[in-house]
Design a protein around this motif. Structure first.
Motif, PDB file in Angstrom:
ATOM      1  N   VAL A 288     -41.569  49.837 -36.157  1.00  0.00           N
ATOM      2  CA  VAL A 288     -40.929  48.905 -37.101  1.00  0.00           C
ATOM      3  C   VAL A 288     -40.182  47.797 -36.360  1.00  0.00           C
ATOM      4  N   THR A 289     -40.437  46.583 -36.768  1.00  0.00           N
ATOM      5  CA  THR A 289     -39.797  45.434 -36.142  1.00  0.00           C
ATOM      6  C   THR A 289     -39.923  44.259 -37.095  1.00  0.00           C
ATOM      7  N   HIS A 290     -39.158  43.217 -36.884  1.00  0.00           N
ATOM      8  CA  HIS A 290     -39.428  41.976 -37.619  1.00  0.00           C
ATOM      9  C   HIS A 290     -38.844  40.778 -36.890  1.00  0.00           C
TER      10      HIS A 290
ATOM     11  N   PHE B 262     -36.652  37.755 -35.874  1.00  0.00           N
ATOM     12  CA  PHE B 262     -35.216  37.452 -35.947  1.00  0.00           C
ATOM     13  C   PHE B 262     -34.417  38.637 -36.504  1.00  0.00           C
ATOM     14  N   ARG B 263     -34.843  39.844 -36.118  1.00  0.00           N
ATOM     15  CA  ARG B 263     -34.088  41.043 -36.491  1.00  0.00           C
ATOM     16  C   ARG B 263     -32.707  40.929 -35.839  1.00  0.00           C
ATOM     17  N   GLU B 264     -31.657  41.175 -36.591  1.00  0.00           N
ATOM     18  CA  GLU B 264     -30.279  40.978 -36.113  1.00  0.00           C
ATOM     19  C   GLU B 264     -30.144  39.580 -35.508  1.00  0.00           C
TER      20      GLU B 264
ATOM     21  N   ALA C 152     -37.742  44.538 -23.941  1.00  0.00           N
ATOM     22  CA  ALA C 152     -38.173  45.869 -23.470  1.00  0.00           C
ATOM     23  C   ALA C 152     -38.346  46.784 -24.687  1.00  0.00           C
ATOM     24  N   GLY C 153     -39.598  47.157 -24.975  1.00  0.00           N
ATOM     25  CA  GLY C 153     -39.888  47.889 -26.219  1.00  0.00           C
ATOM     26  C   GLY C 153     -40.139  46.864 -27.317  1.00  0.00           C
ATOM     27  N   CYS C 154     -41.140  45.989 -27.065  1.00  0.00           N
ATOM     28  CA  CYS C 154     -41.322  44.784 -27.898  1.00  0.00           C
ATOM     29  C   CYS C 154     -42.118  45.052 -29.165  1.00  0.00           C
TER      30      CYS C 154
ATOM     31  N   THR D 162     -42.612  44.015 -23.001  1.00  0.00           N
ATOM     32  CA  THR D 162     -43.286  45.253 -22.594  1.00  0.00           C
ATOM     33  C   THR D 162     -43.140  46.333 -23.661  1.00  0.00           C
ATOM     34  N   ASP D 163     -44.132  47.214 -23.681  1.00  0.00           N
ATOM     35  CA  ASP D 163     -44.075  48.383 -24.565  1.00  0.00           C
ATOM     36  C   ASP D 163     -44.937  49.466 -23.938  1.00  0.00           C
ATOM     37  N   ILE D 164     -44.690  50.683 -24.373  1.00  0.00           N
ATOM     38  CA  ILE D 164     -45.476  51.793 -23.822  1.00  0.00           C
ATOM     39  C   ILE D 164     -46.812  51.954 -24.557  1.00  0.00           C
TER      40      ILE D 164
ATOM     41  N   ARG E 215     -33.905  47.050 -27.872  1.00  0.00           N
ATOM     42  CA  ARG E 215     -33.311  47.382 -29.169  1.00  0.00           C
ATOM     43  C   ARG E 215     -34.182  48.385 -29.922  1.00  0.00           C
ATOM     44  N   ASN E 216     -33.519  49.394 -30.445  1.00  0.00           N
ATOM     45  CA  ASN E 216     -34.184  50.397 -31.274  1.00  0.00           C
ATOM     46  C   ASN E 216     -35.279  51.154 -30.526  1.00  0.00           C
ATOM     47  N   VAL E 217     -35.067  51.330 -29.247  1.00  0.00           N
ATOM     48  CA  VAL E 217     -35.974  52.121 -28.411  1.00  0.00           C
ATOM     49  C   VAL E 217     -35.239  53.384 -27.950  1.00  0.00           C
TER      50      VAL E 217
HETATM   51  C1  LIG Z   1     -38.741  50.539 -33.362  1.00  0.00           C
HETATM   52  S1  LIG Z   1     -39.682  49.649 -32.168  1.00  0.00           S
HETATM   53  C2  LIG Z   1     -38.484  48.386 -31.709  1.00  0.00           C
HETATM   54  C3  LIG Z   1     -39.098  47.012 -31.600  1.00  0.00           C
HETATM   55  C4  LIG Z   1     -38.115  45.881 -31.301  1.00  0.00           C
HETATM   56  N1  LIG Z   1     -37.416  46.085 -30.056  1.00  0.00           N
HETATM   57  C5  LIG Z   1     -37.120  45.726 -32.423  1.00  0.00           C
HETATM   58  O1  LIG Z   1     -35.963  46.140 -32.300  1.00  0.00           O
HETATM   59  O2  LIG Z   1     -37.517  45.190 -33.481  1.00  0.00           O
HETATM   60  C6  LIG Z   1     -39.589  50.784 -30.767  1.00  0.00           C
HETATM   61  C7  LIG Z   1     -40.666  50.524 -29.706  1.00  0.00           C
HETATM   62  O3  LIG Z   1     -40.310  51.254 -28.523  1.00  0.00           O
HETATM   63  C8  LIG Z   1     -41.506  51.689 -27.900  1.00  0.00           C
HETATM   64  N2  LIG Z   1     -41.176  52.808 -26.989  1.00  0.00           N
HETATM   65  C9  LIG Z   1     -40.843  54.085 -27.305  1.00  0.00           C
HETATM   66  N3  LIG Z   1     -40.656  54.818 -26.183  1.00  0.00           N
HETATM   67  C10 LIG Z   1     -40.860  53.977 -25.136  1.00  0.00           C
HETATM   68  C11 LIG Z   1     -40.823  54.146 -23.715  1.00  0.00           C
HETATM   69  N4  LIG Z   1     -40.543  55.331 -23.131  1.00  0.00           N
HETATM   70  N5  LIG Z   1     -41.088  53.058 -22.944  1.00  0.00           N
HETATM   71  C12 LIG Z   1     -41.378  51.861 -23.506  1.00  0.00           C
HETATM   72  N6  LIG Z   1     -41.445  51.643 -24.840  1.00  0.00           N
HETATM   73  C13 LIG Z   1     -41.189  52.693 -25.647  1.00  0.00           C
HETATM   74  C14 LIG Z   1     -42.402  52.079 -29.074  1.00  0.00           C
HETATM   75  O4  LIG Z   1     -43.771  52.064 -28.703  1.00  0.00           O
HETATM   76  C15 LIG Z   1     -42.038  51.005 -30.128  1.00  0.00           C
HETATM   77  O5  LIG Z   1     -42.953  49.934 -30.115  1.00  0.00           O
END
Ligand SMILES: C[S@@+](CC[C@H](N)C(=O)[O-])C[C@H]1O[C@@H](n2cnc3c(N)ncnc32)[C@H](O)[C@@H]1O
Length: 281
Positions: free
Chosen positions: A73-75, A77-79, A109-111, A141-143, A214-216
């Motif tokens: 979940v993301t969008h 201009f979140r926050e 990070a965690g895009c 980056t994302d996993i 954020r939110n990771v």
């Molecule tokens: C809820 S989304 C947050 C997206 C954005 N940062 C936001 O706040 O809108 C969390 C993201 O973190 C990634 N994630 C989870 N564990 C991770 C890890 N160990 N390393 C990198 N990314 C990770 C997930 O794949 C997911 O896309």
């Protein structure tokens, strides 16, 4: 049916490989999310699935596992206050220096599917339209490889682009079929996507003027979060900005390096104009 023994194996792999902290109260959630995955790959039971992800050939399926267990979940201009801070703290004070060739490095990070780094790119271009010709780069980056494919495609629905402020929508979106919009090439060109597990080694050296993670960390336990905050803080340039998720809290050694800059936002001590020049990505 997910037996306790298989749940424990999955939880152990998820923690060791990805930092995901699956308490036993999450067993039903894990079961329902993974049932879909088992059906998709026609795997008859969890015990076989555990064998599959434990083996040396299990890397691709382990990536699918993390994808199934986390939310994307993301969008845009979140926050929004974090993007205002990015503007005020990291961009406005250095605009003349950027025009004169100073580097700017930002990391999402965690895009997830891309709205966060593209919102950063829109923020940068709004103040600095010549950014594509300057030394300006946003690393995203994302996993999860599947979500990165979506992010690179840069196509979003009417609903998804609604949170982009109207004036920015005009400058940064192009039509991409009925009800679909593509991020304009000069905007998406600032963003470089890469797969990166925040629990493993990072092929980045820094320093970054801003990092949004954020939110990771919500999935990580406290010691794992502390290590993550410390690693991120140490990659910030003097005066650099770290933004974390709305339900996350900064704690541990990173708190000594950073001071509050607003709601879930922190700055490293120092003057942003005095950054060193050892950025690699
Ligand atoms: C809820 S989304 C947050 C997206 C954005 N940062 C936001 O706040 O809108 C969390 C993201 O973190 C990634 N994630 C989870 N564990 C991770 C890890 N160990 N390393 C990198 N990314 C990770 C997930 O794949 C997911 O896309």
């Amino acid at each position: 049916m997910l037996h306790d023994r298989d749940f424990a194996r999955i939880a152990e792999i998820a923690y060791r490989e990805f930092g995901l902290h699956l308490q036993s109260s999450k067993k039903e959630l894990v079961q329902s999310r993974l049932m879909r995955r088992l059906r998709a790959i026609r795997c008859p039971d969890f015990s076989l699935y555990c064998d599959m992800i434990s083996g040396p050939d299990g890397a691709a399926e382990r990536a699918e596992l993390v994808s199934a267990l986390t939310t994307n979940v993301t969008h845009f201009f979140r926050e929004e206050h974090h993007f205002r801070l990015l503007e005020e703290v990291c961009l406005t004070p250095v605009l003349p220096a950027l025009r004169a060739g100073r580097r700017l490095r930002i990391w999402s990070a965690g895009c997830s599917a891309g709205p966060e780094p593209y919102s950063m790119a829109m923020t940068v271009l709004n103040l600095l339209p010549e950014a594509p010709r300057l030394d300006v780069r946003i690393l995203a980056t994302d996993i999860d490889p599947a979500i990165l494919t979506r992010a690179r495609a840069a196509v979003y629905s009417d609903d998804e682009v609604r949170s982009i402020p109207e004036p920015l929508r005009r400058g940064h979106l192009e039509p991409a079929g009925p009800g679909q919009h593509r991020i304009a090439a000069r905007t998406s060109g600032l963003v470089h996507f890469a797969a990166l597990n925040l629990m493993a080694d990072w092929p980045v050296r820094g320093p970054f003027d801003a990092i949004f993670c954020r939110n990771v960390a919500i999935y990580f336990d406290k010691p794992t979060q502390e290590r993550l905050w410390q690693r991120l803080a140490s990659l910030l340039s003097p005066g650099g900005l770290l933004c974390i998720g709305h339900s996350e809290r900064l704690h541990g050694p990173a708190a000594d390096l950073l001071s509050s800059a607003g709601i879930t936002a922190y700055r490293r001590a120092g003057d942003i104009l005095q950054r060193s020049e050892r950025t690699k990505r």
